[in-house]
Design an enzyme around this catalytic site. Structure first.
Site, short mmCIF file in Angstrom:
data_model
loop_
_atom_site.label_atom_id
_atom_site.label_comp_id
_atom_site.label_asym_id
_atom_site.label_seq_id
_atom_site.Cartn_x
_atom_site.Cartn_y
_atom_site.Cartn_z
N ARG A 1 2.54 15.63 5.16
CA ARG A 1 3.39 16.15 6.24
C ARG A 1 4.88 16.14 5.89
O ARG A 1 5.69 16.69 6.62
CB ARG A 1 3.13 15.37 7.53
CG ARG A 1 1.85 15.82 8.21
CD ARG A 1 1.56 14.98 9.43
NE ARG A 1 1.09 13.65 9.06
CZ ARG A 1 1.10 12.60 9.88
NH1 ARG A 1 1.61 12.70 11.09
NH2 ARG A 1 0.63 11.44 9.48
N GLU B 1 -10.34 1.29 15.12
CA GLU B 1 -9.52 2.47 14.82
C GLU B 1 -9.68 3.48 15.96
O GLU B 1 -10.75 3.59 16.56
CB GLU B 1 -9.95 3.09 13.49
CG GLU B 1 -9.60 2.24 12.29
CD GLU B 1 -8.12 1.89 12.22
OE1 GLU B 1 -7.28 2.80 12.21
OE2 GLU B 1 -7.80 0.69 12.22
N SER C 1 58.87 19.48 -10.47
CA SER C 1 57.72 20.24 -9.97
C SER C 1 57.25 21.29 -10.96
O SER C 1 58.03 21.80 -11.76
CB SER C 1 58.11 20.93 -8.67
OG SER C 1 58.36 19.97 -7.69
N LEU D 1 0.85 -1.19 0.00
CA LEU D 1 0.00 0.00 0.00
C LEU D 1 0.88 1.24 0.00
O LEU D 1 1.66 1.45 0.94
CB LEU D 1 -0.91 0.01 1.23
CG LEU D 1 -1.81 -1.22 1.43
CD1 LEU D 1 -2.78 -0.98 2.60
CD2 LEU D 1 -2.60 -1.53 0.17
N ALA E 1 55.49 18.19 -7.29
CA ALA E 1 54.41 19.06 -6.84
C ALA E 1 53.95 19.99 -7.95
O ALA E 1 54.75 20.48 -8.74
CB ALA E 1 54.89 19.88 -5.65
N ASN F 1 44.96 18.25 -20.40
CA ASN F 1 44.35 17.16 -21.18
C ASN F 1 43.26 17.65 -22.12
O ASN F 1 42.81 16.91 -22.98
CB ASN F 1 43.78 16.11 -20.22
CG ASN F 1 42.76 16.68 -19.27
OD1 ASN F 1 42.84 17.85 -18.87
ND2 ASN F 1 41.79 15.89 -18.89
C1 UD1 Z 1 -3.73 2.12 9.51
C2 UD1 Z 1 -4.63 1.11 10.18
C3 UD1 Z 1 -4.37 1.15 11.68
C4 UD1 Z 1 -2.94 0.87 11.98
C5 UD1 Z 1 -2.05 1.85 11.21
C6 UD1 Z 1 -0.60 1.47 11.35
C7 UD1 Z 1 -6.65 1.00 8.83
C8 UD1 Z 1 -8.04 1.44 8.69
N1 UD1 Z 1 -5.99 1.44 9.89
O1 UD1 Z 1 -4.03 3.39 10.02
O2 UD1 Z 1 -5.18 0.16 12.32
O3 UD1 Z 1 -2.69 1.00 13.38
O4 UD1 Z 1 -2.36 1.81 9.81
O5 UD1 Z 1 0.18 2.48 10.80
O6 UD1 Z 1 -6.14 0.26 8.00
N2 UD1 Z 1 -3.07 3.79 1.99
C9 UD1 Z 1 -3.42 3.65 0.68
N3 UD1 Z 1 -4.66 4.05 0.28
C10 UD1 Z 1 -5.56 4.56 1.12
C11 UD1 Z 1 -5.21 4.71 2.47
C12 UD1 Z 1 -3.94 4.31 2.89
O7 UD1 Z 1 -2.62 3.17 -0.13
O8 UD1 Z 1 -6.65 4.90 0.66
C13 UD1 Z 1 -1.75 3.35 2.43
C14 UD1 Z 1 -0.85 4.47 2.92
O9 UD1 Z 1 -0.06 4.97 1.87
C15 UD1 Z 1 -0.02 3.78 3.98
C16 UD1 Z 1 -0.94 2.69 4.51
O10 UD1 Z 1 -1.92 2.48 3.53
O11 UD1 Z 1 1.12 3.19 3.44
C17 UD1 Z 1 -1.58 3.07 5.81
O12 UD1 Z 1 -2.25 4.27 5.68
P1 UD1 Z 1 -2.39 5.30 6.86
O13 UD1 Z 1 -3.26 6.41 6.46
O14 UD1 Z 1 -1.05 5.61 7.41
O15 UD1 Z 1 -3.15 4.35 7.91
P2 UD1 Z 1 -3.98 4.77 9.15
O16 UD1 Z 1 -5.35 5.04 8.70
O17 UD1 Z 1 -3.24 5.75 9.93
#
Ligand code: UD1
Ligand code: CA
Length: 456
Positions: A15, A152, A404, A8, A379, A385
């Site tokens: 941020r 969550e 040198s 993912l 030196a 070149n």
């Molecule tokens: C998620 C988990 C949470 C866990 C936490 C750990 C869910 C709902 N929650 O939280 O339980 O403790 O990760 O870090 O899964 N991403 C996508 N597409 C999306 C949303 C996210 O690709 O639509 C990817 C992000 O790029 C990231 C990962 O999924 O790599 C997690 O996304 P993030 O938003 O950090 O997760 P949280 O909702 O904070």
């Protein structure tokens, strides 16, 4: 049985405050996503699928060499929604591993333990207990300690928020079951997102066990959301590498001031590295070599017993056994320094072969040259070149002595055992065994008097 990994990586990374997508930021010279990919690629017969979103074109362009499928998640509607994008690709009879593209320090052993729990009757879930669980999904267990669901933080009750065991987001499970549960996900929650975590409660409802595994330490499951975390993970990664290398016998004056942004392909015995050394790309280090403080070495091979003194920059070079470089030397690409040769302070070497035992000790530029063995370059010697259009070769044969402050206007050859008088501009080949010099005659002006300062 099929094995598939979904990474993912569609998060925006707001941020980071960067024009670069988050997963392209680097740790140890490798992108965050590159780290996760390389972990997955170590698993046997693994088919990988990266879910990308924001800045997708940049990610694809930067990492086009990765052997993976790429799937775009056009709208970022949650981790469950992200996985839904590849539902058709998921095989019913295989195991699926879910990884996060911004969690770069996960270890192979941990993933292997996790996968072990994924089968027809159970899911493997990676959890960790934290002193401060804020922001994470909480692992809810029943009176017998069995996992019931993940809640969550934004949907949790005060009591659930007190739970310190959290979801890392990393899990492994059967593909067919995953697809079934994906179809049942809704976005009926505090964030209006499709939570992948909801499948845990569904699994439990369907009589599937949730077996939790913990990482070796917290660094494995830390994600990068901002530059502070990026810097923290960089140091953790460097400390891991330093520890591994020290276990292999490397001496590091201070492991906290050592950076390897690449790979040490071979490491000899009793190598010593002083503080603030950066090794980049692919590096080979022979036995007993010593690297002084503040040295940058990129894509180079360092032979046995080589000594690199403080403040040198060495790139795409080979340093022969027993050679001594620096302090303050720069060895540029395609240079090969022979055994026992000495390259001293304020010397720049480019695309040059330096023969065995040759010395270029002070303030010289030597580029596009072939220098034999036992040559002494005085030196301030400069190979001229470049004529403004083309580069030309300077050849200095074995045993020659270059006085040198000599300019060697290439193409030019200095023959074997030839001597060039100091201060010469050499424009024609200098024959072997003879003294050549080009120098205006020194005159002494008889009766000349030094001027005196006028008064008044
Ligand atoms: C998620 C988990 C949470 C866990 C936490 C750990 C869910 C709902 N929650 O939280 O339980 O403790 O990760 O870090 O899964 N991403 C996508 N597409 C999306 C949303 C996210 O690709 O639509 C990817 C992000 O790029 C990231 C990962 O999924 O790599 C997690 O996304 P993030 O938003 O950090 O997760 P949280 O909702 O904070
Ligand atoms: Ca997160």
């Amino acid at each position: 049985m099929a094995f598939q990994t979904i990474i993912l990586a569609a998060g925006q990374g707001t941020r980071m405050r960067s024009a670069l997508p988050k997963v392209l930021h680097e740790i140890g010279g490798k992108s965050l996503l590159g780290h996760v990919y390389h972990l997955a690629a170590q698993l046997h017969d693994n088919e990988i699928n990266v879910i990308y979103g924001h800045g997708g074109e940049q990610v694809l362009a930067a990492l086009s060499e990765l052997k993976t499928r790429w799937t775009e998640q056009k709208q970022r509607l949650g981790t469950g929604h992200a996985v839904m994008q590849v539902a058709d690709w998921i095989k019913d009879d295989g195991t699926v591993l879910i990884l996060y593209g911004d969690v770069p320090l996960l270890r192979l052993e941990t993933v292997q333990k996790l996968i072990h729990h994924a089968n027809a009757t159970s899911i493997g879930l990676l959890t960790i207990t934290l002193d401060n669980p804020a922001g994470y999904g909480r692992i809810v267990r029943d009176g017998n300690g069995n996992v019931v669901c993940i809640v969550e933080e934004k949907d949790a009750t005060a009591e659930q928020r007190a739970i310190r065991e959290v979801n890392t987001g990393i899990l492994a499970l059967n593909g067919g079951m995953l697809k079934g549960w994906l179809q049942r996900l809704t976005n009926d929650n505090a964030q209006g997102e499709y939570y992948l975590t909801d499948i845990i409660g569904m699994a439990v409802g369907d009589g599937i066990d949730v077996d939790t595994t913990q990482p070796g330490d917290e660094s494995e499951v830390l994600g990068v959301n901002n530059r502070m975390q990026l810097a923290q993970l960089e140091r953790m990664y460097q400390m891991r590498q330093a520890n591994l290398l020290m276990e292999q016998g490397l001496t590091l004056a201070d492991p906290a001031r050592f950076d390897l942004r690449g790979e040490i392909e071979s490491l000899g015995q009793d190598v010593e590295i002083d503080v603030n050394v950066i090794l980049q790309g692919k590096i080979r280090l022979g036995s007993r070599c010593k690297i002084g403080p503040n040295v940058l070495i990129k894509d180079s091979q360092i032979g046995d017993d080589v000594e690199i003194l403080a403040n040198c920059v060495i790139e795409d070079a080979k340093l022969g056994a027993g050679s001594r470089i620096g302090p303050f030397a720069r060895i540029r690409p395609e240079s090969h320094i022979g055994e026992q040769a000495h390259i001293g302070n304020f010397v720049e070497i480019k695309k040059t072969e330096v023969g065995k035992g040759t010395k270029i000790n002070h303030l010289s530029y030597v580029g596009d040259a072939i220098i034999g063995a036992g040559v002494n370059v005085g030196a301030g010697t400069i190979t001229c070149n470049y004529d403004g259009a083309n580069k030309h070769l300077t050849v200095i044969e074995d045993g020659a002595f270059i006085g040198s402050d000599t300019q060697l206007v290439a193409p030019v050859t200095v023959g074997k055992n030839a001597t060039i008088g100091a201060g010469s501009t050499v424009t024609r080949d200098a024959p072997a065994d003879q003294l050549s010099l080009s120098r205006s005659k020194q005159v002494t002006v008889e009766g000349w008097q030094r001027p005196v300062k006028k008064r008044g």
